[in-house]
Design a protein around this motif. Structure first.
Motif, PDB file in Angstrom:
ATOM      1  N   UNK A 141       0.678 -11.100  10.277  1.00 38.02           N
ATOM      2  CA  UNK A 141      -0.736 -10.523  10.590  1.00 38.02           C
ATOM      3  C   UNK A 141      -0.171  -9.283  11.186  1.00 38.02           C
ATOM      4  N   UNK A 142       0.962  -8.673  11.030  1.00 34.39           N
ATOM      5  CA  UNK A 142       1.210  -7.450  11.628  1.00 34.39           C
ATOM      6  C   UNK A 142       0.231  -6.311  10.734  1.00 34.39           C
ATOM      7  N   UNK A 143      -0.045  -5.027  11.308  1.00 31.28           N
ATOM      8  CA  UNK A 143      -1.118  -4.282  10.903  1.00 31.28           C
ATOM      9  C   UNK A 143      -0.392  -3.604   9.592  1.00 31.28           C
ATOM     10  N   UNK A 144       0.740  -3.969   9.088  1.00 36.69           N
ATOM     11  CA  UNK A 144       1.272  -3.241   7.972  1.00 36.69           C
ATOM     12  C   UNK A 144       1.007  -4.224   6.962  1.00 36.69           C
ATOM     13  N   UNK A 145       0.644  -5.498   7.042  1.00 39.27           N
ATOM     14  CA  UNK A 145       0.260  -6.611   6.217  1.00 39.27           C
ATOM     15  C   UNK A 145      -1.062  -6.762   5.845  1.00 39.27           C
ATOM     16  N   UNK A 146      -2.009  -6.326   6.962  1.00 38.59           N
ATOM     17  CA  UNK A 146      -3.320  -6.478   6.973  1.00 38.59           C
ATOM     18  C   UNK A 146      -4.088  -5.594   6.233  1.00 38.59           C
ATOM     19  N   UNK A 147      -4.819  -5.851   5.246  1.00 35.71           N
ATOM     20  CA  UNK A 147      -5.662  -4.893   4.219  1.00 35.71           C
ATOM     21  C   UNK A 147      -6.876  -4.074   5.099  1.00 35.71           C
ATOM     22  N   UNK A 148      -6.767  -2.872   5.222  1.00 36.08           N
ATOM     23  CA  UNK A 148      -7.856  -2.314   5.776  1.00 36.08           C
ATOM     24  C   UNK A 148      -9.529  -2.676   4.722  1.00 36.08           C
ATOM     25  N   UNK A 149     -10.370  -2.890   5.759  1.00 30.79           N
ATOM     26  CA  UNK A 149     -11.510  -3.454   5.204  1.00 30.79           C
ATOM     27  C   UNK A 149     -12.263  -2.063   4.311  1.00 30.79           C
ATOM     28  N   UNK A 181      -0.440  -1.660   1.556  1.00 30.28           N
ATOM     29  CA  UNK A 181       0.259  -3.060   1.356  1.00 30.28           C
ATOM     30  C   UNK A 181       0.906  -2.996  -0.121  1.00 30.28           C
ATOM     31  N   UNK A 182       1.552  -3.974  -0.426  1.00 26.25           N
ATOM     32  CA  UNK A 182       2.207  -4.265  -1.723  1.00 26.25           C
ATOM     33  C   UNK A 182       1.279  -3.815  -2.823  1.00 26.25           C
ATOM     34  N   UNK A 183       0.285  -4.185  -2.603  1.00 27.08           N
ATOM     35  CA  UNK A 183      -0.883  -3.965  -3.618  1.00 27.08           C
ATOM     36  C   UNK A 183      -1.262  -2.713  -3.824  1.00 27.08           C
ATOM     37  N   UNK A 184      -0.941  -1.544  -3.024  1.00 27.93           N
ATOM     38  CA  UNK A 184      -1.359  -0.284  -2.743  1.00 27.93           C
ATOM     39  C   UNK A 184      -2.677  -0.152  -2.344  1.00 27.93           C
ATOM     40  N   UNK A 185      -3.085  -0.959  -1.588  1.00 25.85           N
ATOM     41  CA  UNK A 185      -4.269  -0.915  -0.655  1.00 25.85           C
ATOM     42  C   UNK A 185      -3.837  -0.326   0.512  1.00 25.85           C
ATOM     43  N   UNK A 186      -4.627   0.550   1.463  1.00 26.96           N
ATOM     44  CA  UNK A 186      -4.407   0.855   2.700  1.00 26.96           C
ATOM     45  C   UNK A 186      -4.523  -0.388   3.627  1.00 26.96           C
ATOM     46  N   UNK A 187      -3.418  -0.454   4.285  1.00 31.48           N
ATOM     47  CA  UNK A 187      -3.369  -1.472   5.487  1.00 31.48           C
ATOM     48  C   UNK A 187      -4.030  -1.011   6.975  1.00 31.48           C
ATOM     49  N   UNK A 311      15.745  -3.662  25.488  1.00 31.08           N
ATOM     50  CA  UNK A 311      15.684  -4.102  24.191  1.00 31.08           C
ATOM     51  C   UNK A 311      14.535  -4.065  23.573  1.00 31.08           C
ATOM     52  N   UNK A 312      14.422  -3.594  22.295  1.00 26.72           N
ATOM     53  CA  UNK A 312      13.211  -3.325  21.745  1.00 26.72           C
ATOM     54  C   UNK A 312      12.730  -4.124  20.611  1.00 26.72           C
ATOM     55  N   UNK A 313      11.543  -4.590  20.467  1.00 23.72           N
ATOM     56  CA  UNK A 313      11.024  -5.423  19.359  1.00 23.72           C
ATOM     57  C   UNK A 313       9.536  -4.821  19.027  1.00 23.72           C
ATOM     58  N   UNK A 314       9.753  -3.562  18.200  1.00 25.35           N
ATOM     59  CA  UNK A 314       8.340  -2.743  17.989  1.00 25.35           C
ATOM     60  C   UNK A 314       7.549  -3.823  17.402  1.00 25.35           C
ATOM     61  N   UNK A 315       6.147  -4.018  18.081  1.00 26.24           N
ATOM     62  CA  UNK A 315       5.049  -4.656  17.428  1.00 26.24           C
ATOM     63  C   UNK A 315       4.714  -4.063  16.236  1.00 26.24           C
ATOM     64  N   UNK A 316       4.136  -2.672  16.292  1.00 21.71           N
ATOM     65  CA  UNK A 316       3.793  -1.974  15.094  1.00 21.71           C
ATOM     66  C   UNK A 316       5.141  -0.766  14.705  1.00 21.71           C
TER      67      UNK A 316
END
Length: 459
Positions: A141-149, A181-187, A311-316
């Motif tokens: 559910x990261x913003x990179x994997x969520x497709x923009x509506x 996204x992998x489907x070439x839609x804006x995330x 120590x860093x774990x970037x959320x986005x």
């Protein structure tokens, strides 16, 4: 001479005498670790500084290797910086823990030959069972994997910022910046960085120390998140007024909030905010403090000590990469360190859904503005047998003094008192009960390491 005093490698540190084909293996192991690590190139296995030649060319080779040879994408999860020691140039690769574990060599696939984990000071093949477990729990559910509506997005503002930073975005920028996204839609990352979106960041300003009297409410958003961030930084920079302190020797001008820590706190709150639930960060100015609240919590298994150690774990990671490209972020993991140079750890508060940082205004500013403490609530004889007007005045001094956390002995010395019982019963206890003073170790109130810090000063 040894590298910065380090004689050997560790769980978080790897030395490389030169750039080799094994670099990706070490990077993958740190990506799969819970708190990342660092690779120093130009130092041998014993920690002896060797240096590198043509560092600029090496940086480009390293970036190319990490971008094309590792899956999933590492963009936004590493930083490359140059170091100087003994007049020799070194390259430091800072690696954050990734949220899409397991990471692996693209040509070897998700197998023990391509997937590694850090064990002590070595990078070892990851067992198949661990790979399967990590893959099953991979963050989806990261913003990179969520497709923009919305898919009719434009990015003119983002292009302007890149042009100003000497970058040029070509026709493939959305794919290169991982805004699809992998489907070439804006995330959702693309949505947040588009010229128009539904994200609005609010800055509220109150006349007192609570949320009763809202005197100003501004919104910065519905535009590229980079632009909104710059608006927020400009607004808070204006609010961060300068005050003057006159001492016996000199006239000192100071800001009510440390400017470096303020900038880092704002940037951190925005790029690490959990936008997946569509809750933006918020900023609230009170008469005695600034509160910054961002959505989200610490990653599972990530301790407070690790958080404060940087120590860093970037959320986005998509936002991190773009803010880094535009020089809005210093080297990875440095933000918390800069904040803690000016403020104590106690300014942070963590819940299951939010992270809040409370930055108190400088003591001199509060005194200059005449922000006074409200009379302490009437205490029972048993609780404060020695409560007097003098004690109330001393309590006010304590609140001003404890804008940064102070020990009981420091407070006593500041007040010029020696009676422990009087300080505890007549001054500290009423302030703690009224919620104006808090403990850094609340579950161990009698701890010898206990310190006290001001939460609010009532008018």
């Amino acid at each position: 001479m040894k590298f910065n005093g380090f004689k050997e490698e560790s769980q978080h540190l790897e030395f490389k005498k030169e750039l080799t084909e094994k670099l990706e293996k070490e990077i993958i192991a740190f990506l799969n670790a819970k708190d990342g690590g660092e690779v120093i190139i130009g130092v041998d296995d014993t920690g002896e500084v060797i240096g590198v030649d043509d560092a600029d060319a090496l940086q480009l080779k390293i970036k190319d290797k990490l971008k094309h040879n590792i899956t999933p994408s590492t963009m936004g999860l590493f930083d490359i910086v140059l170091l100087q020691q003994e007049k020799k140039t070194l390259i430091k690769v800072i690696v954050a823990s990734g949220s899409e574990k397991p990471y692996y060599l693209s040509k070897m696939g998700m197998s023990p030959k391509g997937c590694f984990i850090r064990l002590g000071s070595a990078s070892e093949p990851m067992p198949s069972e661990m790979m399967e477990t990590l893959f099953a729990t991979r963050v989806r559910d990261s913003i990179g994997n969520i497709t923009s509506r919305y898919q009719d997005l434009t990015f003119e503002q983002l292009k302007i910022y890149y042009n100003e930073s000497s970058y040029t975005l070509n026709d493939q920028f959305a794919n290169n910046l991982e805004l699809q996204t992998k489907e070439k839609e804006y995330n959702y990352a693309g949505y947040l960085l588009a010229d128009r979106n539904g994200c609005s960041i609010k800055i509220g300003k109150y006349s007192g120390i609570d949320r009763v009297n809202l005197i100003e409410n501004e919104e910065f958003g519905h535009c590229c998140l980079v632009k909104a961030t710059k608006f927020v930084l400009d607004k808070l920079s204006i609010e961060n007024r300068t005050f003057t302190q006159i001492t016996a020797k000199e006239r000192i001008e100071r800001k009510m909030l440390d400017p470096v820590a303020l900038r880092e706190a704002v940037i951190n709150a925005i790029i690490h905010n959990d936008f997946s639930n569509e809750i933006p960060p918020k900023f609230e100015l009170f008469s005695d403090r600034l509160e910054i609240t961002s959505a989200g919590k610490l990653p599972e298994g990530f301790s407070l000590d690790e958080f404060f150690e940087g120590y860093s774990i970037p959320r986005n990671k998509e936002l991190m990469r773009i803010f880094r490209d535009l020089d809005m972020v210093e080297q990875m993991g440095s933000g918390i360190t800069r904040i803690l140079q000016a403020y104590p750890k106690s300014i942070y508060r963590f819940t299951n859904n939010f992270i809040r940082i409370t930055m108190p205004y400088a003591t001199g500013f509060i005194e200059e503005q005449g922000i006074a403490m409200q009379a302490t609530p009437e205490a029972t004889p048993e609780a404060t047998p020695e409560a007097t007007p003098e004690a109330s005045s001393q309590a006010h001094k304590v609140l001003l003094f404890c804008q940064t956390a102070k020990s009981r002995n420091e407070i006593k010395a500041h007040l010029g008192l020696k009676d422990n019982e009087h300080v505890r019963k007549s001054i500290l206890s009423p302030l703690i009960e009224s919620g104006q003073l808090q403990l850094t170790i609340p579950d161990k109130p009698t701890s010898p390491k206990q310190m006290f810090y001001t939460v609010g000063i009532k008018k």
